[in-house]
Design an enzyme around this catalytic site. Structure first.
Site, PDB file in Angstrom:
ATOM      1  N   CYS A   8       5.460   3.767   2.376  1.00  0.00           N
ATOM      2  CA  CYS A   8       5.640   2.778   3.400  1.00  0.00           C
ATOM      3  C   CYS A   8       6.612   1.825   3.532  1.00  0.00           C
ATOM      4  CB  CYS A   8       4.988   2.383   4.305  1.00  0.00           C
ATOM      5  SG  CYS A   8       3.330   1.571   3.579  1.00  0.00           S
ATOM      6  N   ASN A  11       3.897  -1.150   1.460  1.00  0.00           N
ATOM      7  CA  ASN A  11       2.952  -1.341   1.055  1.00  0.00           C
ATOM      8  C   ASN A  11       1.435  -1.840   1.015  1.00  0.00           C
ATOM      9  OD1 ASN A  11       1.408  -0.285  -2.403  1.00  0.00           O
ATOM     10  ND2 ASN A  11       1.012   0.850  -0.563  1.00  0.00           N
ATOM     11  N   CYS A  13      -0.443  -1.481   5.174  1.00  0.00           N
ATOM     12  CA  CYS A  13      -0.739  -1.299   6.278  1.00  0.00           C
ATOM     13  C   CYS A  13      -0.740   0.363   6.149  1.00  0.00           C
ATOM     14  CB  CYS A  13       0.587  -1.063   7.306  1.00  0.00           C
ATOM     15  SG  CYS A  13       0.251  -3.330   7.520  1.00  0.00           S
ATOM     16  N   ARG A  14       0.270   1.412   5.980  1.00  0.00           N
ATOM     17  CA  ARG A  14       0.209   2.647   6.228  1.00  0.00           C
ATOM     18  C   ARG A  14      -0.111   3.248   5.246  1.00  0.00           C
ATOM     19  NH1 ARG A  14       6.025   3.211   9.473  1.00  0.00           N
ATOM     20  NH2 ARG A  14       6.254   1.554   8.208  1.00  0.00           N
ATOM     21  N   SER A  15       0.390   2.966   4.422  1.00  0.00           N
ATOM     22  CA  SER A  15       0.485   3.957   2.591  1.00  0.00           C
ATOM     23  C   SER A  15      -0.511   3.761   2.033  1.00  0.00           C
ATOM     24  CB  SER A  15       1.559   3.901   1.821  1.00  0.00           C
ATOM     25  OG  SER A  15       2.133   2.640   1.536  1.00  0.00           O
ATOM     26  N   ASP A 123       5.128   1.973  12.747  1.00  0.00           N
ATOM     27  CA  ASP A 123       4.174   0.991  12.012  1.00  0.00           C
ATOM     28  C   ASP A 123       3.723  -0.708  12.346  1.00  0.00           C
ATOM     29  OD1 ASP A 123       3.822  -1.298   9.962  1.00  0.00           O
ATOM     30  OD2 ASP A 123       6.022  -1.314   9.310  1.00  0.00           O
TER      31      ASP A 123
HETATM   32  P1  4NP Z   1       4.041  -0.986   5.675  1.00  0.00           P
HETATM   33  O1  4NP Z   1       3.465  -2.348   7.015  1.00  0.00           O
HETATM   34  O2  4NP Z   1       5.030  -0.436   6.023  1.00  0.00           O
HETATM   35  O3  4NP Z   1       2.821  -0.005   6.940  1.00  0.00           O
HETATM   36  O4  4NP Z   1       2.647  -1.847   5.651  1.00  0.00           O
HETATM   37  C1  4NP Z   1       4.356  -3.725   6.948  1.00  0.00           C
HETATM   38  C2  4NP Z   1       4.071  -4.581   6.128  1.00  0.00           C
HETATM   39  C3  4NP Z   1       5.029  -5.428   6.270  1.00  0.00           C
HETATM   40  C4  4NP Z   1       6.095  -5.609   6.605  1.00  0.00           C
HETATM   41  C5  4NP Z   1       7.010  -4.628   7.004  1.00  0.00           C
HETATM   42  C6  4NP Z   1       5.780  -3.621   7.681  1.00  0.00           C
HETATM   43  N1  4NP Z   1       6.970  -6.835   6.260  1.00  0.00           N
HETATM   44  O5  4NP Z   1       8.027  -7.002   6.540  1.00  0.00           O
HETATM   45  O6  4NP Z   1       6.805  -7.896   5.307  1.00  0.00           O
END
Ligand code: 4NP
Length: 155
Positions: A8, A11, A13-15, A123
């Site tokens: 994702c 790395n 939240c989702r992955s 997200d």
């Molecule tokens: P993820 O969510 O892609 O599901 O881990 C996010 C976590 C952090 C950020 C964006 C999305 N960020 O911009 O820091």
């Protein structure tokens, strides 16, 4: 042996949620020796950080075990190391290709493309909704595992 890398943006939240949900499904079916399962980010935003609290809380609520997680970025070599690189949304797929180059071995997929409702997984870092994300990731992982089991049977 099937090697899967969930990917994702951050790395956190989702992955990692997909990584631990998939590991749990695999463990419950006694298939651990058949899989290597990890996760990575397309961005550098969260490198070195642990899982988001919302993801940890959701895994705990569902009784899904997890181990220490440190966000890391996808690297070009991962394309050779893994059999499947599974993104959460179309934007991830574009960023994966940007890092690994051409997907000439057809290893890059979007998680919900394994289900009968192909779409992006929102997200929760932006939406704040970890319930919807968990439900979609869970459906995607169940469908992906069925796909992998068929591959293992044919191997
Ligand atoms: P993820 O969510 O892609 O599901 O881990 C996010 C976590 C952090 C950020 C964006 C999305 N960020 O911009 O820091």
């Amino acid at each position: 042996m099937i090697k899967i890398l969930f990917i994702c943006l951050g790395n956190i939240c989702r992955s990692p949620m997909a990584e631990f949900v998939f590991k749990d499904l695999v463990r419950k079916q006694g298939l651990e020796q058949n899989f290597i399962i990890n996760s990575a980010a397309t961005s550098t935003e969260e490198i070195g950080n642990t899982m988001h609290y919302g993801t940890r809380r959701k895994l705990e609520e569902k009784g899904i075990p997890y181990t220490e997680h440190t966000a890391r970025q996808l690297i070009k070599k991962d394309y050779e190391k893994y059999d499947y690189l599974i993104g959460m949304e179309e934007k991830n797929i574009k960023n994966i290709i940007r890092i690994i180059g051409e997907d000439n071995k057809n290893k890059v997929f979007r998680l919900l493309d394994f289900t009968d409702k192909p779409k992006d997984i929102a997200d929760p870092w932006y939406t704040g909704n970890f319930d919807i994300t968990y439900n979609e990731i869970s459906k995607g992982c169940i469908a992906l595992l069925e796909y992998c089991k068929n591959k293992l049977l044919k191997a």
